[in-house]
Design a protein around this motif. Sequence first.
Motif, PDB file in Angstrom:
ATOM      1  N   GLY A  91      46.405  30.302  36.822  1.00 35.14           N
ATOM      2  CA  GLY A  91      45.232  31.135  36.166  1.00 35.14           C
ATOM      3  C   GLY A  91      44.543  31.535  37.526  1.00 35.14           C
ATOM      4  O   GLY A  91      44.946  31.472  38.704  1.00 35.14           O
ATOM      5  N   HIS A  92      43.425  32.200  37.352  1.00 35.55           N
ATOM      6  CA  HIS A  92      42.769  32.752  38.318  1.00 35.55           C
ATOM      7  C   HIS A  92      41.189  32.475  38.143  1.00 35.55           C
ATOM      8  O   HIS A  92      40.716  32.844  37.089  1.00 35.55           O
ATOM      9  N   LEU A  93      40.623  32.011  39.142  1.00 34.11           N
ATOM     10  CA  LEU A  93      38.810  31.746  39.334  1.00 34.11           C
ATOM     11  C   LEU A  93      38.244  32.592  40.219  1.00 34.11           C
ATOM     12  O   LEU A  93      38.887  32.420  41.521  1.00 34.11           O
ATOM     13  N   ALA A  94      37.182  33.287  39.981  1.00 36.11           N
ATOM     14  CA  ALA A  94      36.434  33.796  40.802  1.00 36.11           C
ATOM     15  C   ALA A  94      35.043  33.179  41.007  1.00 36.11           C
ATOM     16  O   ALA A  94      34.615  33.065  39.897  1.00 36.11           O
ATOM     17  N   ILE A  95      34.765  32.503  42.270  1.00 38.16           N
ATOM     18  CA  ILE A  95      33.455  31.668  42.254  1.00 38.16           C
ATOM     19  C   ILE A  95      32.518  32.418  43.207  1.00 38.16           C
ATOM     20  O   ILE A  95      33.117  32.620  44.414  1.00 38.16           O
ATOM     21  N   GLY A  96      31.396  32.408  42.814  1.00 38.13           N
ATOM     22  CA  GLY A  96      30.598  32.875  43.980  1.00 38.13           C
ATOM     23  C   GLY A  96      29.577  31.614  44.231  1.00 38.13           C
ATOM     24  O   GLY A  96      29.255  30.642  43.564  1.00 38.13           O
ATOM     25  N   THR A  97      29.352  31.583  45.457  1.00 38.79           N
ATOM     26  CA  THR A  97      28.620  30.329  46.076  1.00 38.79           C
ATOM     27  C   THR A  97      27.510  30.759  47.022  1.00 38.79           C
ATOM     28  O   THR A  97      27.642  31.707  47.973  1.00 38.79           O
TER      29      THR A  97
END
Length: 309
Positions: A91-97
């Motif tokens: 799958g694909h995850l986009a994470i903002g930090t």
Amino acid sequence: MFVRQLHYLVALAEHKHFAHAAEACWVSQPALSAGIRQLERELGIMIILRDRRFQGFTPEGERVLVWARQTLASLEGLRQEAALAQVVAGGHLAIGTVPSALRAVSMLAGEYRRAIPKLTLEVFSLSTRDILHRLKNKDIHLGLAYADGCDPLVYESVQLYLERFVLVSSDRAGLPGKSSYTWAEAARVPLCLFNHEMQNRKIVDAAFRHAGVVPNVVVETNTLTVLYEEVRSGEVCSIAPVSALPDYLLASGISIRPIEPQQVSPMSLLRLREESPPAIVAAAWDMAPMMDLQGRLDHVLEAAAPRTV
């Protein structure tokens, strides 16, 4: 109406330039413009304000843009659900930090990849405000940030660890070899700190005010790279949370020492509140609290604080 037309709209909203949006979508500018005009004809409304250059969205276009983002996010969720149904571990995850969570987000990403071998990840360095905005627009799936001020009706949050602040200095800075410093002592050394746009800086400033001192800030920045290079020069020190310090910095003649009394701030994983989040997002959400980020970050502090590494 085609899905690619919705991609054109979202790309145009992001880049605010026809040529750049077309490049991001891997099409020619005429093809992108024609696709949007076709969508306008099908819907019977004007979506884009045009001159020779992109001028923005009409009020009707802004509403269509919201719908386009939601539709594309739903389609991505559908793809991921279908993949999981076929027992494809990916799958694909986009994470903002926030920038101060560099080490912590690296730990998260590493555990996610080990648990889901075919996972692909995007990680964005953003302010807390931008993380909330992108979560709401479904541009990212998860955020690692300060949960203060988050609307619980819009966002879900789960605390992962407490930020613990340390004085960061190079061997060349010539500081006394103490095992810890007070905020008053830290205020007297030349400092490089994040600028006032960063929530991290607001927390540090509040600690100095509580100690009744004014810090000697000689450099301000909004990037970790500048902060690290300034510290490595030996001309300034810094105050940063352990979760912001990468291994390569701690292996290059850098000392970290706790600042007393300890100033701690909760760091949380955030997501948009939805009835049915994509399966990969739900899995990542459930995994995060079990990773013991608090214990792993505390170990870094205990191992590195009393000595120069």
